[in-house]
Design an enzyme around this catalytic site. Structure first.
Site, mmCIF file in Angstrom:
data_model
loop_
_atom_site.group_PDB
_atom_site.id
_atom_site.type_symbol
_atom_site.label_atom_id
_atom_site.label_comp_id
_atom_site.label_asym_id
_atom_site.label_seq_id
_atom_site.Cartn_x
_atom_site.Cartn_y
_atom_site.Cartn_z
ATOM 1 N N ASP A 205 0.973 -0.995 0.199
ATOM 2 C CA ASP A 205 -0.139 0.072 0.087
ATOM 3 C C ASP A 205 0.929 1.209 -0.061
ATOM 4 O O ASP A 205 1.741 1.361 0.902
ATOM 5 C CB ASP A 205 -0.860 -0.148 1.282
ATOM 6 C CG ASP A 205 -1.838 1.171 1.366
ATOM 7 O OD1 ASP A 205 -1.649 2.128 0.627
ATOM 8 O OD2 ASP A 205 -3.120 0.879 2.122
ATOM 9 N N TYR B 171 -10.899 14.367 -3.746
ATOM 10 C CA TYR B 171 -10.061 13.987 -4.722
ATOM 11 C C TYR B 171 -9.485 15.310 -5.377
ATOM 12 O O TYR B 171 -8.236 15.288 -5.469
ATOM 13 C CB TYR B 171 -10.952 13.188 -5.659
ATOM 14 C CG TYR B 171 -10.191 12.877 -7.131
ATOM 15 C CD1 TYR B 171 -9.423 11.659 -6.875
ATOM 16 C CD2 TYR B 171 -10.122 13.438 -8.152
ATOM 17 C CE1 TYR B 171 -8.783 11.069 -8.028
ATOM 18 C CE2 TYR B 171 -9.470 12.991 -9.316
ATOM 19 C CZ TYR B 171 -8.605 12.059 -9.055
ATOM 20 O OH TYR B 171 -8.109 11.356 -10.318
ATOM 21 N N ALA C 10 -8.950 18.025 -3.495
ATOM 22 C CA ALA C 10 -7.888 18.352 -2.525
ATOM 23 C C ALA C 10 -6.377 17.550 -2.601
ATOM 24 O O ALA C 10 -5.407 18.205 -2.479
ATOM 25 C CB ALA C 10 -8.306 18.074 -1.157
ATOM 26 N N LYS D 96 -5.277 15.898 -5.008
ATOM 27 C CA LYS D 96 -4.551 15.921 -6.559
ATOM 28 C C LYS D 96 -3.994 17.467 -6.378
ATOM 29 O O LYS D 96 -3.063 17.403 -7.158
ATOM 30 C CB LYS D 96 -5.504 15.584 -7.510
ATOM 31 C CG LYS D 96 -5.934 14.262 -7.862
ATOM 32 C CD LYS D 96 -4.809 13.222 -7.852
ATOM 33 C CE LYS D 96 -5.027 11.790 -8.357
ATOM 34 N NZ LYS D 96 -4.147 10.747 -8.581
HETATM 35 N N1 NAP Z 1 -8.574 6.938 -15.466
HETATM 36 C C1 NAP Z 1 -8.831 8.328 -15.595
HETATM 37 O O1 NAP Z 1 -9.528 8.776 -16.286
HETATM 38 C C2 NAP Z 1 -8.012 9.273 -14.753
HETATM 39 C C3 NAP Z 1 -8.071 10.674 -14.779
HETATM 40 C C4 NAP Z 1 -7.550 11.657 -14.061
HETATM 41 C C5 NAP Z 1 -6.414 11.089 -13.158
HETATM 42 N N2 NAP Z 1 -6.288 9.766 -12.978
HETATM 43 C C6 NAP Z 1 -5.287 9.355 -12.138
HETATM 44 O O2 NAP Z 1 -4.369 8.436 -12.742
HETATM 45 C C7 NAP Z 1 -4.207 7.344 -11.919
HETATM 46 C C8 NAP Z 1 -4.226 6.074 -12.447
HETATM 47 O O3 NAP Z 1 -5.712 6.030 -12.626
HETATM 48 P P1 NAP Z 1 -6.341 4.679 -13.233
HETATM 49 O O4 NAP Z 1 -7.573 4.960 -14.086
HETATM 50 O O5 NAP Z 1 -5.300 3.919 -14.400
HETATM 51 O O6 NAP Z 1 -6.805 3.716 -12.016
HETATM 52 P P2 NAP Z 1 -6.956 2.348 -11.751
HETATM 53 O O7 NAP Z 1 -7.457 1.510 -12.810
HETATM 54 O O8 NAP Z 1 -8.186 2.491 -10.702
HETATM 55 O O9 NAP Z 1 -5.610 1.712 -11.041
HETATM 56 C C9 NAP Z 1 -5.046 2.060 -10.125
HETATM 57 C C10 NAP Z 1 -3.972 1.353 -9.663
HETATM 58 O O10 NAP Z 1 -3.559 1.778 -8.386
HETATM 59 C C11 NAP Z 1 -3.290 0.471 -7.372
HETATM 60 N N3 NAP Z 1 -3.561 1.009 -6.133
HETATM 61 C C12 NAP Z 1 -4.837 1.847 -5.692
HETATM 62 N N4 NAP Z 1 -4.664 2.167 -4.418
HETATM 63 C C13 NAP Z 1 -3.487 1.715 -4.130
HETATM 64 C C14 NAP Z 1 -2.552 1.894 -2.710
HETATM 65 N N5 NAP Z 1 -3.241 2.393 -1.922
HETATM 66 N N6 NAP Z 1 -1.595 1.359 -2.729
HETATM 67 C C15 NAP Z 1 -0.810 0.864 -3.781
HETATM 68 N N7 NAP Z 1 -1.383 0.669 -5.026
HETATM 69 C C16 NAP Z 1 -2.908 1.192 -5.072
HETATM 70 C C17 NAP Z 1 -4.553 -0.281 -8.164
HETATM 71 O O11 NAP Z 1 -4.316 -1.532 -7.614
HETATM 72 P P3 NAP Z 1 -4.933 -2.065 -6.105
HETATM 73 O O12 NAP Z 1 -6.191 -1.711 -6.195
HETATM 74 O O13 NAP Z 1 -4.693 -3.796 -6.116
HETATM 75 O O14 NAP Z 1 -3.973 -1.667 -5.125
HETATM 76 C C18 NAP Z 1 -4.129 -0.243 -9.571
HETATM 77 O O15 NAP Z 1 -3.223 -1.144 -9.967
HETATM 78 C C19 NAP Z 1 -4.634 7.430 -10.513
HETATM 79 O O16 NAP Z 1 -3.865 8.342 -9.666
HETATM 80 C C20 NAP Z 1 -5.705 8.597 -10.827
HETATM 81 O O17 NAP Z 1 -6.229 9.372 -9.898
HETATM 82 C C21 NAP Z 1 -7.217 8.981 -13.676
#
Ligand code: NAP
Length: 270
Positions: A63, A154, A156, A158
């Site tokens: 984590d 969120y 806050a 980011k």
């Molecule tokens: N997708 C979008 O549209 C979007 C837009 C703006 C910003 N973002 C940002 O981009 C990043 C990636 O987004 P995504 O859509 O690819 O997310 P996602 O599909 O939810 O993947 C998140 C990844 O982070 C891991 N994770 C979550 N909490 C964790 C923790 N406490 N410790 C370690 N690993 C953790 C998850 O695996 P586990 O759950 O198994 O830990 C997973 O591998 C994030 O920071 C998100 O806020 C995404």
């Protein structure tokens, strides 16, 4: 030779989504990669897929919001590959719900993951990355550019990454470390992705996608290579960010109006 050839990268949250796409892109370009996430099964499956590209891949379950786990991720890079050149703080959790309805646990989880979960790996890695003038990148969001309704914790978490990134960039200037922030827009998500509702239950994301994970990964890798301070993805992100810098009051008024109309994009903003 590719810029990333032989470099060691730690990518948090890389068992799926943008983090996995980034691991794949860097591995394809010759980097040695450490991936991390909490869920061991998915992490293992992703490790196996990446091993088809290169044998230089290691996975660490943990984590990012727990200091010992963050240290473990960095140790894995140093122990297996002799150091660390690149840290991408990508792990994050999204939420939906008005501030007044959030449980304290949701507030804590979002900040613990999105803010401390970037600080801890950075703190564990900074000395190693300073030795090689490497890269520390924070994956933020359009929600880190200005406040959005239904996403207060969120936004806050980011938004705080910008301050962290700016301070670190100045402090690490003397070591030639590139410190950058990426404001992702709506990006394609894996079917397993869940976001937190105000009561802490996990719900499906319900947004359009303005770019693919691969496009996001290529853009992030490009900004690293050019050592850019900031990358804002997608037309709504670029336009919204610019408009907010020029006239925050006007943007707020537009969001309030959009929220009470059928202009649904602001209801789904991440
Ligand atoms: N997708 C979008 O549209 C979007 C837009 C703006 C910003 N973002 C940002 O981009 C990043 C990636 O987004 P995504 O859509 O690819 O997310 P996602 O599909 O939810 O993947 C998140 C990844 O982070 C891991 N994770 C979550 N909490 C964790 C923790 N406490 N410790 C370690 N690993 C953790 C998850 O695996 P586990 O759950 O198994 O830990 C997973 O591998 C994030 O920071 C998100 O806020 C995404």
């Amino acid at each position: 030779m590719d810029y990333f050839d032989g470099k060691t990268a730690l990518i948090t949250g890389a068992s799926r989504g943008v983090g996995y796409a980034l691991a794949r892109e860097l591995a394809t370009r010759g980097a040695r990669v450490v991936i991390s996430a909490r869920g061991e099964k998915r992490l293992h499956d992703s490790l196996e897929k990446l091993r088809k590209i290169t044998p230089d891949i290691v996975a660490v379950a943990g984590d990012v919001g727990a200091w010992e786990d963050a240290e473990k991720m960095v140790f894995a890079a140093v122990d297996n590959f002799g150091g660390i050149d690149i840290l991408v703080n990508n792990a994050g959790v999204s939420m939906r719900g008005n501030f007044s309805e959030l449980t304290p646990e949701v507030c804590q989880q979002v900040v613990q993951t999105n803010l401390l979960g970037c600080m801890f790996p950075s703190l564990a890695a900074v000395e190693h990355i300073s030795k090689v003038g490497g890269h520390i990148v924070f994956i933020s969001s359009i929600a880190g550019l200005f406040g959005l309704p239904g996403a207060s914790a969120y936004c806050a978490s980011k938004g705080a990454l910008t301050g962290l990134c700016e301070s670190m960039r100045i402090e690490l200037h003397q070591f030639g470390v590139h410190v950058g922030v990426v404001h992702l827009g709506f990006t394609e998500h894996d079917p397993e992705k869940r976001i937190l509702a105000a009561d802490g239950s996990q719900v499906l994301p319900d947004r359009p996608a303005h770019n693919t994970q691969e496009q996001a990964a290529k853009a992030i890798v490009g900004m690293m290579q050019k050592r850019k301070r900031r990358l804002v993805m997608t037309p709504p992100g670029k336009l919204g960010g610019l408009a907010y810098r020029l006239s925050p009051g006007l943007v707020e008024k537009a969001i309030v109006t959009a929220k009470s109309s059928s202009w649904a994009i602001f209801k789904d903003f991440e």
